[in-house]
Motif scaffolding. Structure first.
Motif, PDB file in Angstrom:
ATOM      1  N   SER A  56      -2.278  -1.174  -1.240  1.00  8.16           N
ATOM      2  CA  SER A  56      -3.456  -1.565  -0.462  1.00  8.16           C
ATOM      3  C   SER A  56      -4.761  -1.057  -1.059  1.00  8.16           C
ATOM      4  O   SER A  56      -5.836  -1.422  -0.581  1.00  8.16           O
ATOM      5  N   SER A  57      -4.669  -0.234  -2.099  1.00  5.09           N
ATOM      6  CA  SER A  57      -5.867   0.393  -2.653  1.00  5.09           C
ATOM      7  C   SER A  57      -6.760  -0.623  -3.367  1.00  5.09           C
ATOM      8  O   SER A  57      -6.335  -1.232  -4.358  1.00  5.09           O
TER       9      SER A  57
ATOM     10  N   CYS B 165       8.281  -1.639  -5.575  1.00  2.00           N
ATOM     11  CA  CYS B 165       9.114  -0.880  -4.629  1.00  2.00           C
ATOM     12  C   CYS B 165       8.345   0.215  -3.892  1.00  2.00           C
ATOM     13  O   CYS B 165       8.957   1.101  -3.303  1.00  2.00           O
ATOM     14  N   THR B 166       7.023   0.178  -3.910  1.00  3.43           N
ATOM     15  CA  THR B 166       6.242   1.288  -3.359  1.00  3.43           C
ATOM     16  C   THR B 166       6.042   1.156  -1.851  1.00  3.43           C
ATOM     17  O   THR B 166       5.695   0.085  -1.363  1.00  3.43           O
ATOM     18  N   PHE B 167       6.229   2.244  -1.127  1.00  6.84           N
ATOM     19  CA  PHE B 167       5.861   2.351   0.280  1.00  6.84           C
ATOM     20  C   PHE B 167       4.714   3.353   0.390  1.00  6.84           C
ATOM     21  O   PHE B 167       4.727   4.391  -0.277  1.00  6.84           O
ATOM     22  N   CYS B 168       3.743   3.043   1.225  1.00  2.00           N
ATOM     23  CA  CYS B 168       2.605   3.954   1.394  1.00  2.00           C
ATOM     24  C   CYS B 168       2.185   3.983   2.856  1.00  2.00           C
ATOM     25  O   CYS B 168       2.236   2.962   3.548  1.00  2.00           O
ATOM     26  N   TYR B 169       1.748   5.170   3.306  1.00  6.33           N
ATOM     27  CA  TYR B 169       1.373   5.376   4.708  1.00  6.33           C
ATOM     28  C   TYR B 169      -0.037   5.973   4.824  1.00  6.33           C
ATOM     29  O   TYR B 169      -0.364   6.602   5.824  1.00  6.33           O
ATOM     30  N   CYS B 170      -0.873   5.754   3.817  1.00  9.60           N
ATOM     31  CA  CYS B 170      -2.199   6.385   3.778  1.00  9.60           C
ATOM     32  C   CYS B 170      -3.179   5.677   4.710  1.00  9.60           C
ATOM     33  O   CYS B 170      -2.861   4.671   5.355  1.00  9.60           O
TER      34      CYS B 170
ATOM     35  N   ALA C 218       2.175  -6.872   1.453  1.00  7.07           N
ATOM     36  CA  ALA C 218       1.117  -6.182   0.704  1.00  7.07           C
ATOM     37  C   ALA C 218       1.444  -6.140  -0.784  1.00  7.07           C
ATOM     38  O   ALA C 218       0.579  -6.370  -1.639  1.00  7.07           O
ATOM     39  N   LEU C 219       2.700  -5.841  -1.110  1.00 10.94           N
ATOM     40  CA  LEU C 219       3.108  -5.873  -2.510  1.00 10.94           C
ATOM     41  C   LEU C 219       3.029  -7.293  -3.074  1.00 10.94           C
ATOM     42  O   LEU C 219       2.636  -7.496  -4.228  1.00 10.94           O
TER      43      LEU C 219
END
Length: 660
Positions: A120-121, A155-160, A225-226
């Motif tokens: 999402s960055s 394969c990235t998960f992010c919770y920022c 998102a990916l």
């Protein structure tokens, strides 16, 4: 839409990831010599080259890649050019820590490995777009270029916090109002009702169980998102080279991507597959992944990565016995692959994957692995014109949906022993051992082309999917469903009666009184035409209009139905052992007019038709002999055969029928 066949012509891609930045430049010429000797016609460049191309923000160092691409073209080797965005350089994480993903507990996932980016960055996306633009501009017209490969194994998960803002935008696009979201998520439970969109956060680590509907939506969001990242880079290269196909590589049966949705955005569907060579059913696992990928592609597909020998991520990493690499490579071609590739070309001497095998191992040119690679290259060269672009037809479909997997995998579930991939694999194994060609399909797909549809386990089914299954049976199709199917709707809300009422009517079930999961290793006896043991699961069912095919004969459910049939709709409320499940599906398939590819086969012999070729693949521990009616030429040996065909351990034959 460009296709893999546009890029290959009538041949099979053969090669792998080539990472020459790890080696002195003089090694490149030795690599080319060995590639040509092995029949390699394609290499993937640049997958992890971001820091080499952009050593400082905004800098570009293309000289080495220019020389390398020219070298490949000069030697007749095509290039699949990758965008290097799976592994941002250290300077990005150092200068822009906001691009680093955060875990469920808020901890930073630091750089120093790969996939260390928040999808999402905006900063990450800006840098990724810039390097993709420059790669497309510089190499779009290069004569060596055959395909684009975007990123690598998303394969990235992010919770920022940036992810939280993105998640809220995604939710506002999905739900017409906050009231609609509260209803879909069941926020009346535990006083979770949201009064403002800004109150919503990703399902971070909490005191106890998290809202399962929120968690489900976050899984959907993460996949999307990916996908946004992929589509952004794909659109850049496609605008510059509309004639060239674009792909990204799935990981086999990976939980993080809705591969049905992703496949719609790819010109070529590709997958990385690493069966365990010590697994006696490794061939079946590979077949399952191949069937799934071919079905997502709806035609030929690409085996982007496999191992030539041992990997480095298991507890104990075993090499492949002689012939197994060839067997599994030819199996992929039999099941629709127009590309057989590896990670990687030359085995690394340093770094995290220096023990992961390659086409050229530490043993070098004289090593067994490279000698086998040469054999595979010769085989593919010999059959390419006969097989490339050809299809694989199947009368059976297995239904699978990532949304159901995600929903059923919630924290507060009935059984941790219920492993969705394992259940799907058990049903595919039954069909594989029965010799039945099998596709995969989404439960909302048009199923009219299949005589038999099986549902191993779909806990969540949308209303559209339920109507689709009912319509399929009413249209004359045969349906066999496993346990805990249709228990929840699209919002992960449990349906009254323990199953959607349309499905209960279809299967002749009055109600599901209780679900009775079994402990690890626990079984339940069942009596039917042939007694069998059920595993993993059982259910307390009350039949209405169904015929009882088998009953539970032990435990609390003794005397109650275990397998039901109403017309051409079957319901199996437990997981039978391998042989009983195989026999059941084979019997139902036969009644539906579905026949094995080759009726009389010894155990372990896989027979697959692709186009007008018959592939025979020996997974048995020793030699086998099979009788094939008619006159055939084995394209691998050039020999004619009339009747018996003998295959050694890990042996392969590719038969083309010819007049005597």
């Amino acid at each position: 839409m460009p296709s893999l066949n546009d890029a290959t012509g009538r041949r099979v891609f053969f090669g792998g990831d080539y990472n020459p930045e790890q080696w002195p430049e003089e090694t490149w010429h030795e690599d080319v010599r060995l590639m040509k000797q092995a029949g390699v016609n394609s290499v993937t460049l640049g997958v992890f080259s971001w820091a080499r191309i952009e050593p400082r923000p905004g800098a570009r160092e293309f000289g080495w890649l220019d020389r390398l691409t020219d070298l490949m073209h000069g030697n007749g080797i095509g290039v699949v050019l990758a965008t290097p965005t799976a592994s941002p350089p250290p300077w990005m994480g150092s200068r822009h820590p906001e691009t680093l993903p955060r875990g469920e507990d808020g901890s930073v996932i630091w750089y120093g490995s790969r996939q260390h980016f928040c999808p999402s960055s905006p900063v990450y996306r800006e840098y990724a777009a810039a390097i993709t633009e420059d790669l497309a501009a510089r190499y779009g017209d290069h004569p060596a270029l055959r395909m684009w490969h975007i990123n690598n194994e998303y394969c990235t998960f992010c919770y920022c916090e940036e992810t939280a803002r993105h998640f809220r935008r995604w939710l506002r696009a999905k739900y017409p109002s906050l009231d609609a979201l509260n209803d879909a998520w069941g926020t009346a439970f535990w006083s979770q009702r949201y009064g403002d969109w800004e109150e919503i956060i990703p399902p971070r680590r909490a005191q106890y169980l998290r809202n399962p509907a929120c968690t489900l939506d976050f899984r959907r969001f993460t996949s999307d998102a990916l996908l946004e990242c992929y589509v952004a880079e794909r659109d850049i290269v496609s605008a510059r080279t509309p004639r060239l196909p674009v792909t990204t590589n799935f990981m086999a049966f990976w939980t993080g991507q809705d591969a049905w949705r992703w496949a719609e955005e790819e010109d070529v569907v590709s997958v990385d597959s690493y069966p365990d060579p010590r697994d006696p059913l490794g061939g079946q696992y590979g077949a399952m992944i191949q069937d799934m990928t071919r079905s997502q592609a709806r035609g030929p597909w690409m085996l982007m990565e496999q191992a030539a020998g041992p990997v480095n991520f298991r507890g104990v990493n075993h090499p492949k016995p002689r012939g197994l690499n060839r067997l599994w490579s030819m199996q992929a071609v039999a099941r629709g692959a127009d590309a057989v590739c590896y990670f990687q070309w030359r085995q690394s001497r340093q770094g995290a994957e220096k023990f992961h095998s390659a086409m050229v191992t530490h043993a070098g040119e004289q090593g067994r692995t490279y000698q086998e690679i040469k054999q595979i290259g010769a085989d593919l060269s010999g059959i390419g014109e006969h097989v490339a672009g050809a299809g694989v037809s199947a009368d059976v479909a297995i239904l699978h949906d990532w949304n159901s997997w995600w929903a059923g995998d919630q924290e507060g579930r009935l059984s941790r022993e219920l492993d969705h991939p394992a259940v799907v694999r058990a049903w595919h194994r039954a069909l594989w051992e029965a010799g039945l060609a099998t596709d995969f399909a989404h439960p909302e797909h048009d199923l009219g082309a299949y005589r038999l549809v099986v549902v191993p386990h779909l806990y969540l089914l949308t209303d559209t999917a339920v109507d689709n299954l009912v319509g399929y049976v009413r249209g004359g199709g045969t349906l066999v469903s496993g346990f805990l199917t249709g228990a929840a709707d699209g919002d992960n809300r449990i349906r009254p009666g323990g199953m959607d009422e349309r499905l209960r009517e279809l299967f002749g079930i009055a109600t599901v009184h209780e679900w009775w999961p079994l402990e690890a290793g626990e079984t339940v006896d069942c009596d039917g035409p042939e007694p069998f043991e059920g595993t993993v699961w059982s259910e307390e069912l009350q039949a209405s209009t169904a015929d009882t095919v088998a009953v539970y004969s032990s435990g609390e459910l003794a005397g109650l139905p275990a397998v039901l049939r109403r017309g051409s709709a079957w319901y199996v409320s437990t997981l039978p052992g391998p042989a009983p499940l195989r026999d059941l599906l084979a019997r139902v398939a036969d009644d539906a007019g579905v026949r094995p590819v080759l009726a009389d086969r010894p155990a372990g012999l896989e027979a697959v038709r692709r186009g007008d070729l018959l592939f025979l693949l020996n997974h048995a521990p020793g030699p086998v002999t099979v009788t094939v009616p008619g006159h055939h030429r084995d394209l691998l040996t050039g020999e004619m055969t009339d009747g018996p065909v003998r295959l050694g351990r890990h042996g392969v034959a590719v038969l083309k029928e010819e007049r005597p």
